[in-house]
Scaffold this active site. Sequence first.
Site, PDB file in Angstrom:
ATOM      1  N   TYR A 101       0.857  -1.190   0.000  1.00  9.54           N
ATOM      2  CA  TYR A 101       0.000   0.000   0.000  1.00  9.54           C
ATOM      3  C   TYR A 101       0.890   1.236   0.000  1.00  9.54           C
ATOM      4  O   TYR A 101       1.888   1.294   0.729  1.00  9.54           O
ATOM      5  CB  TYR A 101      -0.886   0.007   1.262  1.00  9.54           C
ATOM      6  CG  TYR A 101      -1.655   1.304   1.436  1.00  9.54           C
ATOM      7  CD1 TYR A 101      -2.959   1.422   0.974  1.00  9.54           C
ATOM      8  CD2 TYR A 101      -1.052   2.423   2.030  1.00  9.54           C
ATOM      9  CE1 TYR A 101      -3.661   2.609   1.096  1.00  9.54           C
ATOM     10  CE2 TYR A 101      -1.744   3.620   2.152  1.00  9.54           C
ATOM     11  CZ  TYR A 101      -3.041   3.707   1.687  1.00  9.54           C
ATOM     12  OH  TYR A 101      -3.729   4.883   1.807  1.00  9.54           O
ATOM     13  N   GLU A 189      -3.263   7.458  -4.091  1.00  5.78           N
ATOM     14  CA  GLU A 189      -3.149   6.180  -3.392  1.00  5.78           C
ATOM     15  C   GLU A 189      -2.991   5.039  -4.387  1.00  5.78           C
ATOM     16  O   GLU A 189      -3.668   5.015  -5.405  1.00  5.78           O
ATOM     17  CB  GLU A 189      -4.409   5.957  -2.547  1.00  5.78           C
ATOM     18  CG  GLU A 189      -4.386   4.694  -1.712  1.00  5.78           C
ATOM     19  CD  GLU A 189      -5.737   4.443  -1.035  1.00  5.78           C
ATOM     20  OE1 GLU A 189      -5.901   4.864   0.127  1.00  5.78           O
ATOM     21  OE2 GLU A 189      -6.622   3.841  -1.671  1.00  5.78           O
TER      22      GLU A 189
END
Length: 383
Positions: A101, A189
């Site tokens: 992530y 993101e």
Amino acid sequence: MDLFEYQGKLLFGSYGIPVSPGEAVQSVEDAVAAADRLGYPVVVKAQVLTGGRGKAGGVKLANNSAEAREYATSILGLDIKGHIVGTVWMEKASDIAEEYYASFTLDRSAKAYLGMLSAQGGVEIEQVADENPDAIAKIQVDPVIGLSEEACRDWVKRAALNPAATEGAVDILMKLYKVYVDADADLVEINPLILTPEGKVHALDAKVTLDDNALFRHPDYEQYDAIQHRDERELAAHKKGLQYVGLDGSVGVIANGAGLAMSTIDIINQVGGTPANFLDIGGGANADVMAGALEVIVSDTNVRSIFINIFGGITKGDEVAKGILEALSRVTIEAPIVIRLDGTNADEGREILKPHLSDRLQMQPTMLEAARCAVELAEKASA
Ligand code: GDP
Ligand code: MN
């Protein structure tokens, strides 16, 4: 403004971040043709502005044309958390060894940018933060100084990714930071950021939120605006430079300042009414602005009455009054209007309005009384 995954990926790709080749399509036939061109296996991905598409059946791996057809058929039109899928992104499938992530966002209290990186990707970061907060390596970036490669490398080290991913991750994070700053984004993101069995690091998903207040610096963002299905009233207001949010009640609201607009919404609810919108005309309540605001409001067919709530500060009451009268001479309005005018030069403003008052244009001395009056008029008109 949020971007669709494929728009985010195109943006990332233009900065040299590795993303898979793909095509955005709106029909099953185009989906199959795109998949045939890309070569199998292909991932069929729902393009909606919400997360968790995988779990909702909006991400499927197709091994041949028949499967591409089957999945495009089931995903187009699918309802994912209230978002109907109108576009699918067909992407060449990747092999995944590990899922990470990565994101940049704003840490307001620290007055800095916040980078987050975790070796536990693929799941929602909120879940990692709850269950295993130590698995998220954070970095604060001073916006004036920026992100140095050295600091980035240290950050990657702290995240304890597979050592094979270090170089690729550093390279992508440096570029991701540049996208974040250049695009005036509130959030960039990548989840998952993957390591492939061949040792390549690669963005498999993209989430980008742009700061609407910076749109004037990015004329090219019109392309995103045009594609996203925004509330038409919001688009019209946006073009006039007004801050507008469409709601589903019956009292149209015009106020100067976001704080006053919010209070106006509250007070309408408090006296038993329902606001049709939130419209902040800001500090410059001249005739043009007022006419534009009224135009946006009357385009909403649910509006049964209009509450104009002005507290003059820098804005002067007499100018507001003149603005309202001039706007009324330009815009035809069916719904009755209730005005509350206070603050700087309010007395002068009220004097200007007085000769024009009628059942259709009323003035009330306080915000509470004006709200009651507007709600009553809306109820009468709906009855
Ligand atoms: P989200 O659920 O909305 O976050 O959608 P993602 O784009 O993150 O996809 C969800 C999951 O699908 C990912 O975490 C992957 O596990 C899987 N996935 C997506 N693309 C591929 C791919 O190219 N190959 C494989 N094997 N899995 C994929
Ligand atoms: Mn994802």
